[in-house]
Design a protein around this motif. Structure first.
Motif, PDB file in Angstrom:
ATOM      1  N   LYS A 684       0.830  -1.207   0.000  1.00 43.81           N
ATOM      2  CA  LYS A 684       0.000   0.000   0.000  1.00 43.81           C
ATOM      3  C   LYS A 684       0.869   1.264   0.000  1.00 43.81           C
ATOM      4  O   LYS A 684       0.617   2.214  -0.743  1.00 43.81           O
ATOM      5  N   LEU A 685       1.904   1.281   0.832  1.00 43.90           N
ATOM      6  CA  LEU A 685       2.778   2.457   0.903  1.00 43.90           C
ATOM      7  C   LEU A 685       3.502   2.680  -0.415  1.00 43.90           C
ATOM      8  O   LEU A 685       3.670   3.816  -0.866  1.00 43.90           O
ATOM      9  N   PHE A 686       3.919   1.590  -1.042  1.00 39.89           N
ATOM     10  CA  PHE A 686       4.618   1.706  -2.328  1.00 39.89           C
ATOM     11  C   PHE A 686       3.657   2.196  -3.412  1.00 39.89           C
ATOM     12  O   PHE A 686       3.981   3.104  -4.186  1.00 39.89           O
ATOM     13  N   ASP A 687       2.439   1.599  -3.482  1.00 38.17           N
ATOM     14  CA  ASP A 687       1.474   1.960  -4.526  1.00 38.17           C
ATOM     15  C   ASP A 687       1.036   3.400  -4.408  1.00 38.17           C
ATOM     16  O   ASP A 687       0.720   4.046  -5.423  1.00 38.17           O
ATOM     17  N   ASN A 688       0.987   3.909  -3.180  1.00 27.80           N
ATOM     18  CA  ASN A 688       0.520   5.286  -2.981  1.00 27.80           C
ATOM     19  C   ASN A 688       1.670   6.285  -2.846  1.00 27.80           C
ATOM     20  O   ASN A 688       1.473   7.396  -2.373  1.00 27.80           O
ATOM     21  N   LYS A 689       2.885   5.841  -3.267  1.00 27.57           N
ATOM     22  CA  LYS A 689       4.039   6.736  -3.385  1.00 27.57           C
ATOM     23  C   LYS A 689       4.469   7.354  -2.060  1.00 27.57           C
ATOM     24  O   LYS A 689       4.879   8.506  -1.987  1.00 27.57           O
ATOM     25  N   PHE A 690       4.346   6.568  -0.976  1.00 28.40           N
ATOM     26  CA  PHE A 690       4.926   6.976   0.287  1.00 28.40           C
ATOM     27  C   PHE A 690       6.351   6.448   0.419  1.00 28.40           C
ATOM     28  O   PHE A 690       7.142   6.994   1.175  1.00 28.40           O
ATOM     29  N   THR A 691       6.626   5.352  -0.291  1.00 21.98           N
ATOM     30  CA  THR A 691       7.948   4.732  -0.199  1.00 21.98           C
ATOM     31  C   THR A 691       8.424   4.301  -1.581  1.00 21.98           C
ATOM     32  O   THR A 691       7.633   4.220  -2.529  1.00 21.98           O
ATOM     33  N   ILE A 692       9.730   4.025  -1.661  1.00 27.77           N
ATOM     34  CA  ILE A 692      10.324   3.418  -2.850  1.00 27.77           C
ATOM     35  C   ILE A 692      11.133   2.217  -2.385  1.00 27.77           C
ATOM     36  O   ILE A 692      11.784   2.253  -1.326  1.00 27.77           O
ATOM     37  N   GLU A 693      11.069   1.130  -3.158  1.00 21.96           N
ATOM     38  CA  GLU A 693      11.858  -0.062  -2.865  1.00 21.96           C
ATOM     39  C   GLU A 693      12.652  -0.452  -4.102  1.00 21.96           C
ATOM     40  O   GLU A 693      12.156  -0.347  -5.229  1.00 21.96           O
ATOM     41  N   PHE A 694      13.883  -0.886  -3.857  1.00 22.97           N
ATOM     42  CA  PHE A 694      14.711  -1.404  -4.934  1.00 22.97           C
ATOM     43  C   PHE A 694      15.608  -2.480  -4.356  1.00 22.97           C
ATOM     44  O   PHE A 694      16.360  -2.229  -3.393  1.00 22.97           O
ATOM     45  N   GLY A 695      15.490  -3.693  -4.903  1.00 19.87           N
ATOM     46  CA  GLY A 695      16.258  -4.791  -4.350  1.00 19.87           C
ATOM     47  C   GLY A 695      15.857  -5.041  -2.910  1.00 19.87           C
ATOM     48  O   GLY A 695      14.677  -5.207  -2.597  1.00 19.87           O
ATOM     49  N   ASP A 696      16.823  -5.052  -2.015  1.00 19.36           N
ATOM     50  CA  ASP A 696      16.550  -5.310  -0.604  1.00 19.36           C
ATOM     51  C   ASP A 696      16.426  -4.032   0.218  1.00 19.36           C
ATOM     52  O   ASP A 696      16.412  -4.090   1.453  1.00 19.36           O
ATOM     53  N   TYR A 697      16.330  -2.859  -0.439  1.00 21.76           N
ATOM     54  CA  TYR A 697      16.368  -1.584   0.273  1.00 21.76           C
ATOM     55  C   TYR A 697      15.085  -0.788   0.052  1.00 21.76           C
ATOM     56  O   TYR A 697      14.410  -0.915  -0.984  1.00 21.76           O
ATOM     57  N   ALA A 698      14.760   0.049   1.036  1.00 20.09           N
ATOM     58  CA  ALA A 698      13.577   0.901   0.974  1.00 20.09           C
ATOM     59  C   ALA A 698      13.926   2.268   1.539  1.00 20.09           C
ATOM     60  O   ALA A 698      14.832   2.411   2.367  1.00 20.09           O
ATOM     61  N   TRP A 699      13.185   3.286   1.078  1.00 16.67           N
ATOM     62  CA  TRP A 699      13.340   4.628   1.637  1.00 16.67           C
ATOM     63  C   TRP A 699      12.040   5.391   1.458  1.00 16.67           C
ATOM     64  O   TRP A 699      11.131   4.978   0.739  1.00 16.67           O
ATOM     65  N   ARG A 700      11.931   6.521   2.161  1.00 13.32           N
ATOM     66  CA  ARG A 700      10.693   7.288   2.199  1.00 13.32           C
ATOM     67  C   ARG A 700      10.686   8.410   1.169  1.00 13.32           C
ATOM     68  O   ARG A 700      11.718   8.905   0.742  1.00 13.32           O
ATOM     69  N   ILE A 701       9.472   8.808   0.795  1.00 12.37           N
ATOM     70  CA  ILE A 701       9.255  10.022   0.013  1.00 12.37           C
ATOM     71  C   ILE A 701       8.406  10.938   0.873  1.00 12.37           C
ATOM     72  O   ILE A 701       7.329  10.544   1.336  1.00 12.37           O
ATOM     73  N   PHE A 702       8.883  12.154   1.083  1.00 10.87           N
ATOM     74  CA  PHE A 702       8.144  13.110   1.898  1.00 10.87           C
ATOM     75  C   PHE A 702       7.454  14.117   0.990  1.00 10.87           C
ATOM     76  O   PHE A 702       7.957  14.484  -0.079  1.00 10.87           O
ATOM     77  N   GLU A 703       6.266  14.567   1.432  1.00 17.54           N
ATOM     78  CA  GLU A 703       5.551  15.571   0.650  1.00 17.54           C
ATOM     79  C   GLU A 703       6.310  16.893   0.673  1.00 17.54           C
ATOM     80  O   GLU A 703       6.885  17.294   1.677  1.00 17.54           O
ATOM     81  N   VAL A 704       6.279  17.558  -0.473  1.00 23.31           N
ATOM     82  CA  VAL A 704       6.894  18.883  -0.563  1.00 23.31           C
ATOM     83  C   VAL A 704       5.889  19.908  -0.052  1.00 23.31           C
ATOM     84  O   VAL A 704       4.768  19.998  -0.550  1.00 23.31           O
ATOM     85  N   LYS A 705       6.260  20.642   0.942  1.00 25.13           N
ATOM     86  CA  LYS A 705       5.343  21.633   1.540  1.00 25.13           C
ATOM     87  C   LYS A 705       5.385  22.929   0.735  1.00 25.13           C
ATOM     88  O   LYS A 705       6.426  23.317   0.236  1.00 25.13           O
TER      89      LYS A 705
END
Length: 705
Positions: A684-705
């Motif tokens: 759900k987080l990936f589909d709604n662009k809260f996170t990105i995953e590549f291989g075995d790693y993940a990181w967050r995307i924060f909204e631009v204020k």
């Protein structure tokens, strides 16, 4: 083993002494008057304080008890499973059961308490080819609860006589209506004579080449179980049904799946219309239960098949029609022999003929709705889907442009399934918006139509044909209120769509179906995916605070328009309510192209906690992303990669599990539950662009204020 002195004397139970005969134990009392109260004159009668050196029987008549006495456990289990869906093993293993266990194998006897005042207490017995299968023993009979079996070994009483379980409802039904249950048992045992197959009347033109058989196609598309269920029959046991209004609850309608011709049928020995000593297929059930026995009415279940066959009949009649009578003068000349029409091939054309000249799209609403097309407009409640449909209808019927989209003046029919009270106010609001009276070519139904039914669909189409000179658009608002079927069933949706195509398209009209969005996914319509597959175009109305966005989700043969943004505009009407205040309604006000938004889907508390756990994992275990990640992905939110860390998903999982609460379960089951919940949230987080995953790693995307 239970000692005779431990038998309860205050539980309302009465016991019969069964002394041995010739020194050998027996199961049946021999004393005259054993079924009468014990007295000085009747010492062998029943009492609450037994005193005997032999066996002891529980007298059911005075104790108001029932024994389910199973003599052939394997056969009894089969009979109960097939007729009731009950597994006797469950009863025989129930911790609260009261069982008299015999030393003989493949047997069982359970004791139950009958309701006070039960009037059908008597002995009932089911016999099979190899002897007794089970008995329901109550009334004027007894069962040994203490003592020795005549063939050796002791009776064992399992449970508490002071806490006898209440008799299950199904056993009470059997006792009350044994004569209706007995045939059910016999069919389960395979002892009944095979029923005769109901005779099918001949059909007109059965031998015509190319004729479609409505009976065969009905049986292929609809099951017997479906017909029974929608006519109030209740499934019970294995392939059995209880007829509507049955007092006995006996599953007297039995599905037969092994007929010689491979067709599924039902045979009934209950008190219903199917109980005529014949086995009936699905079509015959439909004829009897839904068409009042009218064979011709049942044959017309599919308008498409009926029209196909009628065309064949007409062609055949034309071939065999006698020549017109000749005049006197014509008779003097030799009559030319009458020839049959020449064979006509199936129509196919070379592709280059199709491309020889342009075929323009016949737009009713330019860029949105094409003549004779099938369209869907869906949205969640309050998103304005019905407002869009009525706005389009108003403009087409009046020949007005709709926000720079030209329309073709046509007759428009709205088959309204809901919102009748507000329809007039919405039309008044549109009159205010366009500064004109409602067009005469716009028609509104006063009731919904069950368009899954061919007769109803024909009724609507005939009414449109009789009322409108140039029908251009039929709006079905909504699918749910105009279809008496299951919108999740591809079969029901198939019949609904076939009727729209079969009855409305020949009028030259397009159809717009208004529908609800999915419960869990607002970006798709609710129900079967076959709804979308059948459409030429699909539109969605979505609401975001005060804004409503109209989007084209599917366009089979044209380029989709850019999403359009609207707002709800309150309109004060020139009507007054009961208190003398002006009535109000709303209409849609165009607000240009839809604006992009950075707003993301709202998260649940658990999803938000798991997203926060990703930040915690990055803070403690974050690493600089690899060169491959830096080359494939731009740094989020305008940062530099040196400022952004990524984390191994295993660390994220560890932090996420800490914040997840699950119901009390064993260790492995709890871990499996957390694992599944974490995976769902990651998706759900990936589909709604809260996170990105590549291989075995993940990181967050924060909204631009």
């Amino acid at each position: 083993m239970l000692n005779i002195n431990q038998l309860p004397t205050a539980a309302g139970l009465y016991f019969v002494p069964i002394p041995p005969i010739g020194g050998k134990p027996t199961k049946a009392p021999r004393a005259k008057g054993w079924n009468l109260p014990q007295s000085a004159q009747n010492p062998g009668g029943y009492s609450q304080e037994p005193n005997t050196s032999g066996n002891l029987g529980l007298y059911h008549g005075a104790s108001n008890t029932l024994a389910l006495d199973v003599d052939d456990l394997a056969e009894a289990e089969r009979v109960f499973d097939e007729t009731t869906g009950i597994d006797l093993e469950d009863w025989l293993n129930d911790f609260e059961r009261l069982e008299i266990r015999s030393p003989k194998a493949n047997r069982g006897k359970l004791l139950f308490k009958l309701p006070e005042g039960f009037k059908n207490a008597r002995l009932q017995q089911l016999r099979g080819p190899n002897g007794v299968i089970f008995e329901l023993r109550c009334g004027n009979c007894q069962d040994v609860v203490f003592g020795q079996h005549p063939d050796g070994g002791s009776y064992e009483l399992i449970g508490n006589l002071a806490k006898i379980p209440e008799a299950p409802a199904v056993l009470l039904d059997m006792l009350r209506h044994w004569d209706e249950w007995k045939p059910c048992f016999n069919t389960a045992l395979g002892e009944s004579e095979p029923p005769r197959i109901a005779h099918t009347k001949s059909q007109e033109g059965e031998q015509l080449p190319g004729r479609r058989d409505p009976i065969r196609e009905f049986n292929q598309s609809v099951s017997v179980s479906e017909i029974l269920t929608r006519n109030g029959y209740k499934p019970k046991g294995r392939d059995r049904f209880i007829r509507p209004g049955s007092e006995s609850k006996a599953p007297g309608a039995v599905i037969m799946r092994n007929c010689s011709d491979g067709i599924e049928r039902v045979y009934s020995h209950g008190g219903d219309i199917l109980n005529d000593s014949f086995a009936h297929d699905a079509f015959d059930c439909y004829r009897l239960l839904e068409c009042g026995g009218d064979f011709n009415k049942a044959l017309s279940w599919s308008p498409e098949i009926s029209r196909h066959n009628q065309r064949l009949f007409a062609q055949e009649r034309a071939k065999n029609a006698p020549p017109p009578p000749q005049s006197h003068d014509e008779g003097k000349q030799q009559a030319e022999p009458r020839t049959k029409p020449e064979w006509q091939p199936f129509p196919i054309v070379p592709a280059n003929e199709l491309t020889a000249k342009p075929i323009k799209i016949d737009w009713l609403l330019n860029g949105l709705i094409e003549r004779a097309s099938l369209n869907l407009l869906f949205g969640e409640p309050g998103a304005g889907k019905s407002l869009f449909a009525l706005d389009w209808a108003f403009c087409m019927a009046a020949g007005l442009e709709w926000h720079d989209h030209k329309t073709k003046p046509v007759d428009v029919i709205v088959v309204a399934g809901e919102g009748f009270s507000g329809m007039a106010r919405r039309l008044k609001a549109l009159e205010s918006k366009y500064q004109m009276k409602s067009p005469e070519r716009l028609f509104i139904s006063q009731r919904p139509a069950n368009l899954i039914d061919g007769v109803n669909a024909q009724w609507v189409a005939d009414t449109i044909k009789a009322t409108c000179q140039n029908p251009g658009l039929v709006i079905v608002d909504t699918l749910h209120r105009n279809m008496d079927g299951d919108e999740n069933s591809s079969q029901d949706i198939g019949r609904f769509v076939a009727n729209l195509d079969g009855f409305f398209k020949p009028l030259g009209a397009a159809t717009l179906v208004v529908h609800h969005s999915g419960h869990g996914d607002k970006q798709r319509s609710r129900g079967s995916s076959s709804i979308r597959a059948a459409m030429d175009a699909e539109f969605s109305a979505t609401k975001d605070d005060a804004s409503i966005t109209l989007s084209c989700r599917k366009s089979k043969d044209f380029e989709a328009f850019k999403p359009m943004q609207f707002k709800l505009k309150p309109v004060e009407l020139d009507w007054l309510d009961d208190e003398g205040e002006p009535m109000t309604s709303v209409c849609l006000a165009h607000d240009g192209e839809a604006k992009t938004t950075t707003q993301k889907r709202r998260l649940s508390a658990r999803d938000d906690a798991i997203l926060s756990s990703l930040s915690e994992a990055i803070a403690q275990h974050g690493v600089t992303p690899s060169g491959e990640i830096q080359s494939k992905f731009a740094p989020p939110n305008g940062q530099k990669w040196a400022e952004q860390k990524v984390v191994n998903i295993s660390h994220w999982r560890e932090f996420a599990y800490r914040c997840m609460a699950v119901d009390e379960k064993p260790g492995e089951e709890k871990l499996d539950t957390k694992k599944k919940a974490f995976q769902r949230c990651r998706n759900k987080l990936f589909d709604n662009k809260f996170t990105i995953e590549f291989g075995d790693y993940a990181w967050r995307i924060f909204e631009v204020k």
